[in-house]
Design an enzyme around this catalytic site. Structure first.
Site, short mmCIF file in Angstrom:
data_model
loop_
_atom_site.label_atom_id
_atom_site.label_comp_id
_atom_site.label_asym_id
_atom_site.label_seq_id
_atom_site.Cartn_x
_atom_site.Cartn_y
_atom_site.Cartn_z
CG LEU A 1 0.13 0.61 -1.03
CD1 LEU A 1 -0.28 1.46 -2.20
CD2 LEU A 1 -0.82 0.99 0.19
CB CYS A 2 0.37 -5.15 -0.08
SG CYS A 2 -0.09 -6.95 0.68
CB ILE A 3 0.64 -8.99 -3.31
CG1 ILE A 3 1.11 -10.04 -4.09
CG2 ILE A 3 -0.68 -8.56 -3.43
CD1 ILE A 3 2.71 -10.64 -3.96
CB THR B 1 5.18 1.08 0.36
OG1 THR B 1 5.80 1.19 1.95
CG2 THR B 1 3.68 1.16 0.44
#
Length: 218
Positions: free
Chosen positions: A137-139, A191
């Site tokens: 997720l994210c970075i 995501t």
């Protein structure tokens, strides 16, 4: 599902600016539980890159341990990432936060030339070798790209970060809130979450969708 699946969740501290993003971590655990699976939490037993005052954004003159800080989110029920064994789990998931780019790797400081924590690299490689899915997720997808190189991931639509992923050998796919990108070669799901300007309910959508996609594949 005929049996309860078990997912390993890797944290990188406690707090978006120097550790795991708490909303992403918590909503990932909630998504796992609500979708009928269980989770165990891990973190590397290392010192944080630095400590950030989350009120002012300024660096603080102190040191903290990633495993100890992650235990705050885990309510004390957490294990050293060095003990992770892929054969004991059905999937491996990395919530985001700057800790992924500062503690799990040095991506925040060195970009595409970053180093990855050895326990993180071992966990990812072991999971891939076992043919089991990985969620990021994210970075966190940037860390996965540094390890696997020729993998398709998303961090949303930030051109600078996407370019760094491409320079590490990965393929970046733009994605919006709640969208999940799948790499079939390595079984990697990603995501954007807070890499986009997001509300907490949009983070919940991303967490729900990525966990749902992983569990459907099992």
């Amino acid at each position: 599902m005929s049996e309860k699946k078990k997912i390993a969740v890797v944290l990188s501290g406690s707090g978006v600016y120097d550790g795991a993003e708490i909303h992403e971590a918590t909503l990932t655990m909630l998504a796992i539980a609500r979708q009928g699976a269980s989770y165990e939490i891990f973190a590397p037993n290392i010192e944080q890159a630095h400590v950030i005052n989350h009120l002012t954004g300024e660096e603080m003159p102190e040191t903290r341990n990633v495993l100890v800080e992650s235990a705050r989110i885990a309510r004390g029920k957490i294990a050293d990432l060095s003990t992770y064994q892929a054969n004991a789990f059905d999937a491996l998931v990395f919530p985001g936060g700057f800790g992924a780019a500062k503690n799990l790797s040095t991506f925040a400081f060195e970009g595409p030339d970053c180093q990855v924590n050895p326990d993180v690299q071992k966990a990812v490689e072991q999971t891939v070798q076992a043919g089991k899915p990985i969620g990021a997720l994210c970075i966190a997808p940037a860390v996965i790209a540094r390890i696997l190189k020729d993998v398709k991931v998303t961090i949303g639509n930030d051109s600078g970060t996407a370019g760094a992923i491409e320079r590490m050998g990965g393929t970046h796919a733009n994605a919006t809130h709640g969208e999940v990108i799948f790499d079939s070669k390595y079984k990697v799901y990603s995501t954007p979450c807070y890499m986009l300007d997001s509300t907490i309910d949009q983070i919940a959508d991303g967490a729900d969708n990525i966990i749902q996609a992983i569990l459907k594949s099992l």
